[in-house]
Write an enzyme that holds these catalytic residues in place. Sequence first.
Site, PDB file in Angstrom:
ATOM      1  CG  HIS A 117      -6.970  -4.992   7.469  1.00 44.68           C
ATOM      2  ND1 HIS A 117      -7.849  -4.399   8.353  1.00 44.68           N
ATOM      3  CD2 HIS A 117      -6.302  -5.932   8.187  1.00 44.68           C
ATOM      4  CE1 HIS A 117      -7.724  -4.963   9.544  1.00 44.68           C
ATOM      5  NE2 HIS A 117      -6.782  -5.907   9.480  1.00 44.68           N
ATOM      6  CG  ASP A 119      -4.768  -9.909   9.420  1.00 44.45           C
ATOM      7  OD1 ASP A 119      -4.988  -8.680   9.430  1.00 44.45           O
ATOM      8  OD2 ASP A 119      -5.345 -10.700  10.190  1.00 44.45           O
ATOM      9  CG  HIS A 267     -10.129  -8.693   9.345  1.00 41.37           C
ATOM     10  ND1 HIS A 267      -9.301  -9.405   8.504  1.00 41.37           N
ATOM     11  CD2 HIS A 267      -9.297  -8.099  10.237  1.00 41.37           C
ATOM     12  CE1 HIS A 267      -8.043  -9.268   8.885  1.00 41.37           C
ATOM     13  NE2 HIS A 267      -8.008  -8.475   9.929  1.00 41.37           N
ATOM     14  NE  ARG A 283      -3.659  -9.869  14.213  1.00 44.75           N
ATOM     15  CZ  ARG A 283      -2.682  -9.715  13.326  1.00 44.75           C
ATOM     16  NH1 ARG A 283      -1.420  -9.828  13.693  1.00 44.75           N
ATOM     17  NH2 ARG A 283      -2.976  -9.446  12.072  1.00 44.75           N
TER      18      ARG A 283
HETATM   19  C1  OGA Z   1      -6.308  -8.251  13.424  1.00 43.85           C
HETATM   20  C2  OGA Z   1      -7.387  -7.258  13.339  1.00 43.85           C
HETATM   21  C3  OGA Z   1      -9.405  -6.509  14.380  1.00 43.85           C
HETATM   22  C4  OGA Z   1     -10.042  -6.508  15.716  1.00 43.85           C
HETATM   23  O1  OGA Z   1      -6.051  -8.759  14.524  1.00 43.85           O
HETATM   24  O2  OGA Z   1      -5.706  -8.547  12.395  1.00 43.85           O
HETATM   25  O3  OGA Z   1      -7.552  -6.630  12.324  1.00 43.85           O
HETATM   26  O4  OGA Z   1     -11.270  -6.584  15.745  1.00 43.85           O
HETATM   27  N1  OGA Z   1      -8.160  -7.149  14.411  1.00 43.85           N
HETATM   28  O5  OGA Z   1      -9.333  -6.408  16.720  1.00 43.85           O
HETATM   29 MN    MN Z   2      -6.243  -7.474  10.727  1.00 45.30          MN
END
Ligand code: OGA
Ligand code: MN
Length: 292
Positions: A117, A119, A267, A283
């Site tokens: 995906h 974000d 990712h 994040r």
């Molecule tokens: C995000 C995500 C992936 C992870 O924070 O957007 O997809 O590795 N994280 O935690």
């Molecule tokens: Mn993500």
Amino acid sequence: MTATMTDTIRVVPQNEPFSARIEGIDRTAPWDAATAEAVQQAFLKHHVLLFPGAIMGPDGVLALARRFGDPMPPVNREKRLENLPEVTRIDSTIRAKVPGQDPQFHIQSSLRAEEWHTDQSFVERPAKATILHAHEVPSSGGATWFCNTAAAYDALSEDMKRRLTGLRAVHGYDTKRARYRPTVRSQEEIDESPDVIHPLVRTHPESGRKALYLNFNRLDRILDIPRAESEAILDELAAFVAQDRFIYRHKWQVGDAVVWDNRCTMHRVSYDSAPGDRRVMLRAVTRGDRPF
Ligand code: OGA
Ligand code: MN
């Protein structure tokens, strides 16, 4: 491998299809113009930047995020930190494995991160950069995989590029194509996040490069073609982008801050660590332009 030097920082391309490591930089202090420009050029060229260092608090993560745009709080109120709504604490520790059952751990929205995906594609101005900062990492597994969707677009057949030209797709908060359901939204959150339409191939607003714009958790259908054809194209693209030649797998060290460009990458997280082996991240996400 050549590192690029400015007065203080070094941009070291990693020995992978793409991504670079930034060394010799204070992640949270104001950057001078030359440093900011070097990081900006590295971001555009390498798409995923690793800033190694010590553990930062939410304010440090927010300061680093601000170098990459305007942080935006997540639509889901429950993901917002109490005093710093633009920052989220993600605990993606695997809770338990029950033999014979579906992957069975923790919160649903984290499970969805296992699918490829980009974000926030369900909003009109989706994420530009995401900053993920490791507080606790499992002793094995739990890597984040990145796909270079600009390189994937370049590698498509001319025939496929022609087929995709001008196609637009509906992104929603959820789609029946996704394996897992997202966090339930409040009425306020639903009102804030109606379905949106984005091009299937987008042009990077800064580099001008074309990239596939896909999100297998949000992308429901391609417009103006039969549903069956839409499913076939999306399935074909899903298989195409998952090739090793487009993928960098980041194995986390505590303190890593990784910043990625959602406009030309996707990712996914790899949920392959042991149950109870803690994985905790902070994040933040910055707002991008409307994809075109
Ligand atoms: C995000 C995500 C992936 C992870 O924070 O957007 O997809 O590795 N994280 O935690
Ligand atoms: Mn993500």
